[in-house]
Scaffold this motif. Structure first.
Motif, PDB file in Angstrom:
ATOM      1  N   PRO A  42       1.290  -2.984  -0.105  1.00  0.00           N
ATOM      2  CA  PRO A  42       1.032  -1.632   0.385  1.00  0.00           C
ATOM      3  C   PRO A  42       1.746  -0.606  -0.461  1.00  0.00           C
ATOM      4  O   PRO A  42       2.711  -0.917  -1.148  1.00  0.00           O
ATOM      5  N   THR A  98      -1.770   6.028   7.977  1.00  0.00           N
ATOM      6  CA  THR A  98      -2.634   4.921   7.544  1.00  0.00           C
ATOM      7  C   THR A  98      -1.880   3.987   6.610  1.00  0.00           C
ATOM      8  O   THR A  98      -2.023   2.763   6.700  1.00  0.00           O
ATOM      9  N   ALA A  99      -1.087   4.536   5.706  1.00  0.00           N
ATOM     10  CA  ALA A  99      -0.350   3.696   4.764  1.00  0.00           C
ATOM     11  C   ALA A  99       0.590   2.735   5.482  1.00  0.00           C
ATOM     12  O   ALA A  99       0.845   1.629   5.003  1.00  0.00           O
ATOM     13  N   THR A 101       0.003   1.155   8.113  1.00  0.00           N
ATOM     14  CA  THR A 101      -0.731   0.003   8.670  1.00  0.00           C
ATOM     15  C   THR A 101      -1.025  -1.051   7.618  1.00  0.00           C
ATOM     16  O   THR A 101      -1.490  -2.139   7.957  1.00  0.00           O
ATOM     17  N   TYR A 102      -0.765  -0.749   6.355  1.00  0.00           N
ATOM     18  CA  TYR A 102      -1.110  -1.697   5.306  1.00  0.00           C
ATOM     19  C   TYR A 102      -0.469  -3.072   5.497  1.00  0.00           C
ATOM     20  O   TYR A 102      -1.115  -4.096   5.241  1.00  0.00           O
ATOM     21  N   ILE A 105      -2.767  -4.998   7.718  1.00  0.00           N
ATOM     22  CA  ILE A 105      -4.002  -5.444   7.064  1.00  0.00           C
ATOM     23  C   ILE A 105      -3.701  -6.596   6.118  1.00  0.00           C
ATOM     24  O   ILE A 105      -4.465  -7.566   6.036  1.00  0.00           O
ATOM     25  N   ARG A 106      -2.575  -6.494   5.396  1.00  0.00           N
ATOM     26  CA  ARG A 106      -2.172  -7.602   4.519  1.00  0.00           C
ATOM     27  C   ARG A 106      -1.981  -8.881   5.319  1.00  0.00           C
ATOM     28  O   ARG A 106      -2.368  -9.982   4.879  1.00  0.00           O
ATOM     29  N   PHE A 119      -7.101  -6.754  -0.376  1.00  0.00           N
ATOM     30  CA  PHE A 119      -6.943  -5.373   0.081  1.00  0.00           C
ATOM     31  C   PHE A 119      -6.216  -4.591  -1.010  1.00  0.00           C
ATOM     32  O   PHE A 119      -5.257  -5.071  -1.587  1.00  0.00           O
ATOM     33  N   TRP A 120      -6.734  -3.390  -1.304  1.00  0.00           N
ATOM     34  CA  TRP A 120      -6.138  -2.545  -2.329  1.00  0.00           C
ATOM     35  C   TRP A 120      -5.787  -1.177  -1.762  1.00  0.00           C
ATOM     36  O   TRP A 120      -6.568  -0.598  -1.008  1.00  0.00           O
ATOM     37  N   GLU A 121      -4.682  -0.635  -2.195  1.00  0.00           N
ATOM     38  CA  GLU A 121      -4.319   0.729  -1.850  1.00  0.00           C
ATOM     39  C   GLU A 121      -5.265   1.702  -2.564  1.00  0.00           C
ATOM     40  O   GLU A 121      -5.925   1.338  -3.544  1.00  0.00           O
ATOM     41  N   ALA A 311      -8.525   3.377   0.991  1.00  0.00           N
ATOM     42  CA  ALA A 311      -8.043   2.048   0.616  1.00  0.00           C
ATOM     43  C   ALA A 311      -9.219   1.093   0.725  1.00  0.00           C
ATOM     44  O   ALA A 311     -10.149   1.306   1.515  1.00  0.00           O
ATOM     45  N   LEU A 313     -10.920  -2.571   1.399  1.00  0.00           N
ATOM     46  CA  LEU A 313     -10.822  -3.870   2.044  1.00  0.00           C
ATOM     47  C   LEU A 313     -12.036  -4.693   1.643  1.00  0.00           C
ATOM     48  O   LEU A 313     -13.178  -4.280   1.842  1.00  0.00           O
TER      49      LEU A 313
END
Length: 423
Positions: A42, A98-99, A101-102, A105-106, A119-121, A311, A313
């Motif tokens: 993230p 939102t950042a 929450t990365y 998601i990871r 997943f990419w920023e 970002a 996904l």
């Protein structure tokens, strides 16, 4: 769920963190095959406080990501989604942005236990960032080798897929002026990326028509097809067609249907593996693959730019099958195993894999009596391309909006959007 139909070789391991830089357009199965944690890291933004309730915006953002993942994941029947969602939510506990929450998601991507999902920023999202312009790994190269033409097909993760297709076509036209009796396609360094740019570029060698298919978790099937400068996805029932890329020109070889030798190795991944599979089965030029087993990313990711920050996904949603209806999902064995370099430092240099491919081509009737042809002074002019009546066309990558799904079949979800993550 689909299972590989050939013996599986244990996965190769490499010290580098990213095995396949993927999908400047996964727009269409392209592909980001990743190994290691770096591509999933993230960005900053301050750590969330676990004692504070997650904000509504962060909760919506995380829910969008998890809903999308559960909806499209190819192997969704393997997953305990209640546990996965709980673990992801716990990793994002207290997120206000939102950042933040990365990490959740990871966690979700990691628990899929699937190497092709990623997943990419926003700052490095595929399709929004150009490949390094001076790195030879990402440059097209070609050479004449006696009666043969050699084409190095590099990975592509940049923002101009039409430009990449055009550059490959230019190289093909130049090489074809010598009237080669056969072609060597080297994808040993091809880690993947936007497959349509590569296929459009080599279409004069591959030829028109269907060359590959994909199947989702519900056994829906669609096919990839080429016609001149155009690359499309086609669904038979109910019929639907989506043009995903059109090169600026088309070209026809002086010797259509010339035999093709494909050089592959364990770096050959995702879109690189699509090129290997494209030549398998009836209706294509005579071909044979040489080298080592491929990387084993013969699945198709489906991607979404999460709103509002874009970002990216990318979740494995399909598995590839060739024109013989053989389903993969794992590594592809070479038709002729050759001990030699899996990584190409100087495209076109001689090595045992190149030598085996050359010997096979030169023993074929197309080459046995062929004379070396002098290069012509002029490259033939490009054939202008019209636009036939496709049902619809994919948006350009730089036109995609946050929340818009990349229109990869069989979902054909390009018009569906996720809920905005706003208060």
């Amino acid at each position: 769920m689909p299972q590989p139909t050939s013996p599986r070789r244990p996965w190769s391991r490499h010290s580098r963190t990213t095995r396949a830089v993927g999908a400047a357009a996964v727009l269409l199965v392209a592909a980001a095959a990743c190994e290691g944690a770096d591509p999933l890291d993230p960005i900053g933004g301050g750590g969330p406080s676990p004692t504070v309730a997650m904000s509504a915006a962060a909760a919506t953002y995380l829910k969008n990501a998890l809903d999308f993942t559960q909806e499209v994941f190819l192997y969704r029947s393997r997953i305990n989604w209640t546990q996965l969602r709980a673990a992801a939510t716990d990793s994002a506990k207290g997120a206000q942005t939102t950042a933040q929450t990365y990490p959740g998601i990871r966690t979700a991507v990691r628990l899929l236990n699937d190497r092709h999902s990623a997943f990419w920023e926003p700052a490095v999202a595929p399709g929004r960032v150009d490949a390094p312009p001076t790195n030879p790994l990402y440059q097209t190269a070609g050479a004449t080798k006696g009666k043969l033409a050699y084409l190095y097909i590099s990975p592509f993760t940049g923002k101009n897929p039409v430009g990449r297709a055009d550059s490959i076509l230019t190289t093909v036209r130049q090489l074809d002026q010598a009237g080669p009796c056969g072609w060597i396609l080297d994808v040993r360094n091809n880690l993947g990326g936007y497959w349509a740019a590569m296929i459009a570029g080599i279409n004069p060698i591959l030829g028109d028509g269907r060359f590959l298919g994909i199947e989702d978790a519900d056994k829906n099937r669609v096919y990839f097809t080429t016609s001149g400068a155009s690359v499309s996805i086609v669904q038979d029932a109910p019929y639907d067609s989506l043009e995903v890329l059109r090169a600026s020109s088309s070209y026809r070889l002086r010797k259509p249907g010339s035999p093709v030798a494909i050089l592959q190795g364990d770096l050959t991944s995702s879109a690189g593996e699509m090129i290997v599979l494209a030549f398998k089965g009836p209706g294509k030029p005579p071909s044979r693959s040489f080298g080592d087993w491929t990387g084993g990313y013969t699945t198709g990711p489906y991607g979404v730019y999460l709103p509002p920050d874009s970002a990216f996904l990318n979740i494995t949603a399909t598995v590839m099958f060739d024109r013989n209806q053989k389903v993969y999902g794992d590594s592809i064995a070479p038709e002729q195993a050759v001990v030699g370099p899996n990584q190409v430092n100087v495209p076109g240099s001689d090595d045992p894999v190149m030598a085996a491919a050359t010997a096979w081509l030169m023993a074929r009737p197309e080459c046995a009596n062929a004379a070396d042809q002098p290069a012509l002074a002029r490259i033939p002019s490009a054939t202008p391309t019209g636009r036939p009546g496709f049902a619809r066309s994919a948006p350009r990558l730089d036109e995609l909006q946050a929340g818009q799904r990349l229109p990869v079949s069989p979902i054909f979800g390009g018009s569906r959007r996720l809920a905005p993550a706003t208060h």
